[in-house]
Write a protein that holds these residues in place. Structure first.
Motif, PDB file in Angstrom:
ATOM      1  N   ASN A   3       0.863  -1.178   0.000  1.00  0.00           N
ATOM      2  CA  ASN A   3       0.000   0.000   0.000  1.00  0.00           C
ATOM      3  C   ASN A   3       0.899   1.228   0.000  1.00  0.00           C
ATOM      4  N   PHE A   4       0.597   2.162  -0.895  1.00  0.00           N
ATOM      5  CA  PHE A   4       1.480   3.297  -1.123  1.00  0.00           C
ATOM      6  C   PHE A   4       1.738   4.087   0.160  1.00  0.00           C
ATOM      7  N   LEU A   5       0.678   4.343   0.932  1.00  0.00           N
ATOM      8  CA  LEU A   5       0.866   5.136   2.155  1.00  0.00           C
ATOM      9  C   LEU A   5       1.593   4.349   3.250  1.00  0.00           C
ATOM     10  N   GLU A   6       1.269   3.051   3.360  1.00  0.00           N
ATOM     11  CA  GLU A   6       1.991   2.224   4.330  1.00  0.00           C
ATOM     12  C   GLU A   6       3.463   2.181   3.984  1.00  0.00           C
ATOM     13  N   MET A   7       3.737   2.111   2.675  1.00  0.00           N
ATOM     14  CA  MET A   7       5.111   2.066   2.191  1.00  0.00           C
ATOM     15  C   MET A   7       5.879   3.322   2.604  1.00  0.00           C
ATOM     16  N   PHE A   8       5.186   4.471   2.597  1.00  0.00           N
ATOM     17  CA  PHE A   8       5.807   5.743   3.007  1.00  0.00           C
ATOM     18  C   PHE A   8       6.420   5.634   4.399  1.00  0.00           C
ATOM     19  N   HIS A   9       5.687   4.933   5.275  1.00  0.00           N
ATOM     20  CA  HIS A   9       6.174   4.813   6.651  1.00  0.00           C
ATOM     21  C   HIS A   9       7.319   3.814   6.747  1.00  0.00           C
ATOM     22  N   ASN A  10       7.357   2.894   5.796  1.00  0.00           N
ATOM     23  CA  ASN A  10       8.347   1.814   5.879  1.00  0.00           C
ATOM     24  C   ASN A  10       9.629   2.097   5.095  1.00  0.00           C
ATOM     25  N   VAL A  11       9.772   3.314   4.611  1.00  0.00           N
ATOM     26  CA  VAL A  11      11.024   3.671   3.921  1.00  0.00           C
ATOM     27  C   VAL A  11      12.129   3.771   4.971  1.00  0.00           C
ATOM     28  N   GLU A  12      13.189   2.976   4.803  1.00  0.00           N
ATOM     29  CA  GLU A  12      14.268   2.962   5.787  1.00  0.00           C
ATOM     30  C   GLU A  12      15.431   3.843   5.384  1.00  0.00           C
ATOM     31  N   ALA A  13      15.635   4.005   4.068  1.00  0.00           N
ATOM     32  CA  ALA A  13      16.728   4.856   3.608  1.00  0.00           C
ATOM     33  C   ALA A  13      16.403   5.383   2.216  1.00  0.00           C
ATOM     34  N   VAL A  14      16.872   6.596   1.929  1.00  0.00           N
ATOM     35  CA  VAL A  14      16.627   7.239   0.642  1.00  0.00           C
ATOM     36  C   VAL A  14      17.968   7.454  -0.053  1.00  0.00           C
ATOM     37  N   GLY A  15      18.059   7.014  -1.302  1.00  0.00           N
ATOM     38  CA  GLY A  15      19.310   7.135  -2.063  1.00  0.00           C
ATOM     39  C   GLY A  15      19.557   8.556  -2.545  1.00  0.00           C
ATOM     40  N   ASN A  16      20.708   8.732  -3.215  1.00  0.00           N
ATOM     41  CA  ASN A  16      21.047  10.069  -3.729  1.00  0.00           C
ATOM     42  C   ASN A  16      21.115  10.063  -5.253  1.00  0.00           C
ATOM     43  N   ASP A  17      20.384   9.119  -5.883  1.00  0.00           N
ATOM     44  CA  ASP A  17      20.493   8.930  -7.339  1.00  0.00           C
ATOM     45  C   ASP A  17      19.209   9.331  -8.064  1.00  0.00           C
ATOM     46  N   LEU A  18      18.648  10.498  -7.699  1.00  0.00           N
ATOM     47  CA  LEU A  18      17.400  10.979  -8.325  1.00  0.00           C
ATOM     48  C   LEU A  18      17.449  10.873  -9.849  1.00  0.00           C
ATOM     49  N   ASP A  19      16.419  10.236 -10.413  1.00  0.00           N
ATOM     50  CA  ASP A  19      16.312  10.138 -11.873  1.00  0.00           C
ATOM     51  C   ASP A  19      14.823  10.194 -12.228  1.00  0.00           C
ATOM     52  N   PHE A  20      14.561  10.666 -13.446  1.00  0.00           N
ATOM     53  CA  PHE A  20      13.169  10.834 -13.866  1.00  0.00           C
ATOM     54  C   PHE A  20      12.748   9.729 -14.819  1.00  0.00           C
ATOM     55  N   GLY A  21      11.486   9.324 -14.721  1.00  0.00           N
ATOM     56  CA  GLY A  21      10.949   8.276 -15.593  1.00  0.00           C
ATOM     57  C   GLY A  21      10.358   8.866 -16.858  1.00  0.00           C
ATOM     58  N   LEU A  22       9.717   8.008 -17.631  1.00  0.00           N
ATOM     59  CA  LEU A  22       9.074   8.440 -18.868  1.00  0.00           C
ATOM     60  C   LEU A  22       8.061   9.538 -18.583  1.00  0.00           C
ATOM     61  N   PRO A  23       8.120  10.636 -19.313  1.00  0.00           N
ATOM     62  CA  PRO A  23       7.155  11.702 -19.053  1.00  0.00           C
ATOM     63  C   PRO A  23       5.755  11.310 -19.527  1.00  0.00           C
ATOM     64  N   GLY A  24       4.750  11.729 -18.787  1.00  0.00           N
ATOM     65  CA  GLY A  24       3.379  11.449 -19.200  1.00  0.00           C
ATOM     66  C   GLY A  24       2.487  12.557 -18.679  1.00  0.00           C
ATOM     67  N   GLY A  25       2.651  13.746 -19.176  1.00  0.00           N
ATOM     68  CA  GLY A  25       1.859  14.871 -18.677  1.00  0.00           C
ATOM     69  C   GLY A  25       2.556  15.596 -17.552  1.00  0.00           C
TER      70      GLY A  25
END
Lengths: 450, 468
Positions: A410-432
């Motif tokens: 579940n997207f919101l549950e997942m928000f709470h379960n993030v343990e670490a955030v990387g430093n490799d920001l990248d963008f996906g296919l644009p769609g609007g």
């Protein structure tokens, strides 16, 4: 008929017909698309199109109409249609036709250097991209898609409250899909990159990345079902954020379509999570100094250190919540009505390098790709269950490729379960919108496999 | 829609400057879209799209250019520039049109222009009311209505010159059920290549109640277990499985470049002998039907798979050149802004012998997917995924409790061989299919069928086959 004449005639006729305020929004685009197959340009497309969107308030209701042709009927068609469409609207809360923001940010989304790149150079690059991929490994059987797109767009907004805005932008992007075959086993991988600086497109790096990904999947197997700690690699995390981007829209909150209703000001995520919407992102494909209602655009944190700071607003949703518009009014094209959407939306980088994330994970899965995000996500409930590919990690080492699994949560549950955030920001296919993420380490997602 | 001589001159230009084939596509489309949320009409938008696409071939290479500056001078320039981009020598420049008359197979009785917006709003309100009052758990209902009238002129240097008019309408109903902080949605979106008489032929209330019923059922459902077990997929939109897992791999666009797992397999057993499949663009007034495709070729009924043996592909003109095959009337595009390529129309697995009751009764343990959601496929590997919108566990030959959040994954080529029961209740469902030539209306379809084993992904732990 020229735009000016069309504007004057429609505004005059609209006044006669009883409209209180009106607006004309126009968009035009020029595009070149090059596709290469086996060294040849096998598909070349050139586009030159545009359209005009008219809207107006009639008895406090907003009606819309559009046209791509400015013939003799166009003026009366858009005015009559917009009136007929306004007459059926029940919704009495409407955005006003906007008189303008006090100040607009400086944003230049047009690169003359990029515009000057010749078609020959664009073709050479596309050929090189395919050639590099074919040469990268003898197991590469074919490059099923190898394409380059250059585009320019102009947007203009003019209304009866004397607001007149325009902007021009350009950009280019390329993508390739490689197919590798080894001992009867077929694997494929896809790579996409967008840029405003043509010279920054590195055919070799893109080709090697795509080929490396496809080769890396050779011999992939499913894993036993169960709960695993997971690294969602940057583009996989971005594709999930894209599927759920609608939950941040105040419009969806008001209509009971968002699971963030009632959560403003609350901690909705682990404190490492910050989510930004930045319409002024340098080189963002959807960067713009003003939104579709003419409101000045600005960068804002939607989620700041885990706290939901704001929803995204246009004038109408902002008035209802008695706040200021966040400048997120969007018209997906001149054929659409105004709604609310992010521009360039992303999880802000954390501190961990990818290798460090893998060390922290110790044992679990790296998910490199999520499939079918348009179907396997429920934006209303936040639930997702998606086909995935990736790698199995044991004691901080990648041990084998993985396929034929699904990852669910579940997207919101997942928000709470993030343990670490990387430093490799990248963008996906644009769609609007352009949507990006660094890699995220998440504890305990349900994996279905063997 | 446009003078024959002008079209002829533009096409001649494509030959004179390097093309060995030229195609002209003019579109004039008037469409209406309305939205109703929570009982209120919130959006109304209508308008006109108008433009020309010019395509030129030289051998296997093609150039496409489109514009909405539809003047003689600009069209000649666009045609010349497109042809010159091919870097080819060609001296011919004669274009003679044949008489391209055909009988309209898809009668339209009530054209969209003949009804005002209040008529559409009444239909939407009926659907809203039925869904909203179905059950107190229904919290929100969203209705979208669309109709469009597309006039096309398609001509080419082979001498085809055809004009066609396609009218379509669809209503999408989304009901949302809520319980505590949880929400689940149910969806139904009936549509046809028909005028507004469509709504006289169906009862929109039935569809609205069904959307609401799905949402109410799913809000009370538990999470789906995960693992590998038999899956029964019901008829109508259940056909999305064949569409994604196999249909895309039978389109010439992936077969010609041999990126499909089904390339070079004509005459081979690719599916269970129980499977016969068709692509049929001729079904009267069906959502994915047309008189002619977007290359001007009459649509046809194409046998894809006969009792498990691969018999045909869906072929467009350009890929037909690579494959040395004739077009099957499968060249389609979203609008003049897209070059056409081979696409599905109404694609379905044909009816078999079993009754739905027999299929359920013969299944000891498994998942019954009553309504499917969307999905996607990787054409190179055939790997697919689908969402199940309404699912139930099957135990001891009976439909048991509803389950939510199920996803089906697998490989098309494998699943085709694992179909071990095919029902007799063939029906078609409406969808929008997105691919290289844009988003187009397409019907999927099948009778109820059973796959002996599939990977099911859900949020609950491993499914236990031996549970009582």
């Amino acid at each position: 008929m020229k735009l000016d004449e069309f504007k004057n005639k429609t505004f005059a006729m609209a006044k006669d017909k009883g409209f209180d305020a009106v607006e004309l929004y126009n968009q035009s685009a020029n595009q070149v698309q090059i596709k290469v197959f086996q060294g040849q340009v096998d598909d070349f497309a050139r586009a030159d199109t545009g359209g005009y969107s008219f809207r107006g308030l009639f008895n406090g209701r907003m009606g819309y109409a559009f046209t791509e042709i400015l013939d003799g009927e166009a003026v009366s068609m858009v005015v009559e249609d917009a009136k007929a469409n306004a007459l059926i609207i029940d919704e009495t809360e409407q955005s006003p036709i906007f008189g303008g923001s006090e100040k607009y940010p400086q944003y230049d989304g047009y690169s003359p250097e990029l515009a000057a790149v010749s078609t020959e150079d664009q073709i050479d690059f596309t050929r090189e991209l395919e050639a590099k991929a074919l040469a990268a490994d003898k197991r590469v059987k074919t490059v099923s898609n190898c394409a380059f797109v250059y585009g320019e767009s102009k947007t203009g907004l003019v209304n009866s409250r004397r607001l007149e805005l325009s902007q021009k932008g350009n950009g280019c992007y390329c993508w390739l899909s490689v197919v590798v075959v080894d001992q009867g086993e077929t694997r494929s991988a896809f790579k996409f990159k967008s840029e405003r600086d043509f010279a920054a497109l590195d055919a070799n790096a893109l080709a090697e990345e795509a080929v490396g990904e496809a080769i890396g999947q050779l011999g992939a197997n499913s894993v036993a079902s169960g709960a695993y700690p997971v690294i969602l690699r940057n583009q996989a995390a971005a594709s999930l954020l894209a599927a759920f981007a609608g939950i941040f829209s105040a419009e969806n909150v008001h209509k009971n379509f968002s699971l963030l209703k009632g959560k403003l000001g609350r901690q909705i995520a682990n404190s490492q999570i910050t989510i930004i919407d930045d319409p002024l992102l340098p080189d963002g494909l959807y960067s713009t100094p003003f939104d579709a209602e003419g409101v000045a655009a600005r960068r804002k944190a939607i989620v700041n250190d885990g706290t939901l700071e704001t929803y995204l607003h246009n004038l109408k949703s902002a008035a209802r919540d008695k706040v200021e518009s966040t400048g997120n009014a969007v018209k997906h094209s001149y054929k659409s009505e105004v709604s609310v959407a992010p521009t360039n939306l992303f999880f802000q980088n954390g501190g961990a390098g990818f290798d460090q994330l893998v060390q922290t994970l110790d044992s679990g899965l790296i998910i490199t790709e999520l499939q079918g995000t348009h179907a396997g996500t429920n934006p209303v409930s936040g639930d997702f269950s998606l086909a995935a590919n990736g790698y199995l990690v044991n004691k901080g080492e990648i041990v084998s490729p993985v396929d034929q699994i699904t990852v669910a949560g579940n997207f919101l549950e997942m928000f709470h379960n993030v343990e670490a955030v990387g430093n490799d920001l990248d963008f996906g296919l644009p769609g609007g919108s352009m949507i990006g993420s660094p890699s995220l380490l998440i504890n305990g997602l349900a994996i279905a496999g063997k | 829609m446009l003078d024959r001589n002008l079209v002829g001159d533009v096409l001649a230009e494509t030959l004179r400057f390097g093309g060995d084939y030229g195609e002209f596509f003019l579109e004039d489309r008037y469409s209406t879209r309305l939205g109703l949320v929570g009982g209120k009409v919130e959006t109304g938008i209508s308008g006109r799209e108008y433009g020309v696409g010019i395509r030129v071939f030289a051998g296997y290479n093609s150039v496409y250019a489109y514009t909405n500056q539809v003047t003689r001078e600009n069209l000649l320039t666009v045609a010349r520039d497109a042809a010159q981009a091919l870097n080819n020598q060609n001296s011919s420049d004669t274009v003679r049109f044949r008489h391209g008359e055909f009988e309209n197979q898809h009668p339209i009785r009530i054209y969209p222009e003949s009804k005002d917006q209040r008529y559409r709003v009444e239909l939407m309100r009926t659907a809203y009311h039925e869904a909203k009052t179905y059950n107190e758990l229904i919290e929100q209902v969203r209705i979208r209505f669309m109709d469009e009238d597309q006039k096309v002129l398609i001509a080419n240097t082979d001498g085809d010159f055809v004009e066609d008019r396609r009218v379509r309408t669809r209503m999408a109903i989304e009901a949302i059920a809520a319980k505590g902080s949880e929400k689940q949605s149910g969806f139904y979106g009936p549509g046809a290549h028909m005028g507004l008489e469509f709504y006289d032929r169906i009862d929109i209330s039935d569809y609205a109640r069904e959307a609401a019923r799905i949402a109410v059922t799913m809000i009370q459902a538990d999470q789906c277990p995960s693992g590998r077990f038999p899956v029964i997929i019901d008829n109508e939109f259940g056909g999305v499985i064949f569409h994604e897992a196999c249909g895309h791999g039978l389109e010439a666009s992936s077969v010609a470049k041999k990126t499909s797992v089904f390339a070079d397999k004509l005459g081979e057993q690719i599916a269970s002998p129980l499977v016969t499949a068709w692509d049929d663009g001729t079904i009267v007034n069906a959502w994915g039907s047309q008189n002619v495709d977007d290359e001007g070729t009459p649509t046809q009924r194409t046998l894809l798979i006969d009792k498990g043996i691969l018999r045909g592909y869906m072929v467009d003109k350009l890929n037909g050149r690579r494959m040395n095959m004739h077009s099957t009337g499968s060249g389609r595009r979203q609008s003049y802004k897209f070059a056409p390529t081979s696409r599905m129309s109404n694609t379905f697995i044909d009816a078999g012998e079993s009754t739905p009751e027999q299929i359920i009764a013969n299944t000891e343990y498994g998942l019954y997917a009553r309504y499917m959601g969307g999905g996607s496929v990787n054409p190179a590997t055939g790997e697919f995924n689908f969402a199940v919108n309404e699912g139930y566990m099957v135990r001891n030959g009976k439909i048991a409790e509803p389950v939510r959040g199920a996803t089906l994954i697998g490989r098309g080529a494998e699943v085709l061989k694992q179909i071990d029961m095919v029902g007799n209740n063939l029906a078609l469902g409406q969808g929008m299919c997105g691919a290289a030539s844009g988003s187009i209306p397409a019907n999927v379809g099948q009778p109820m069928l059973r796959v002996s084993e599939m990977t099911v992904g859900g949020r609950k732990g491993k499914g236990d086959r031996h549970e009582a």
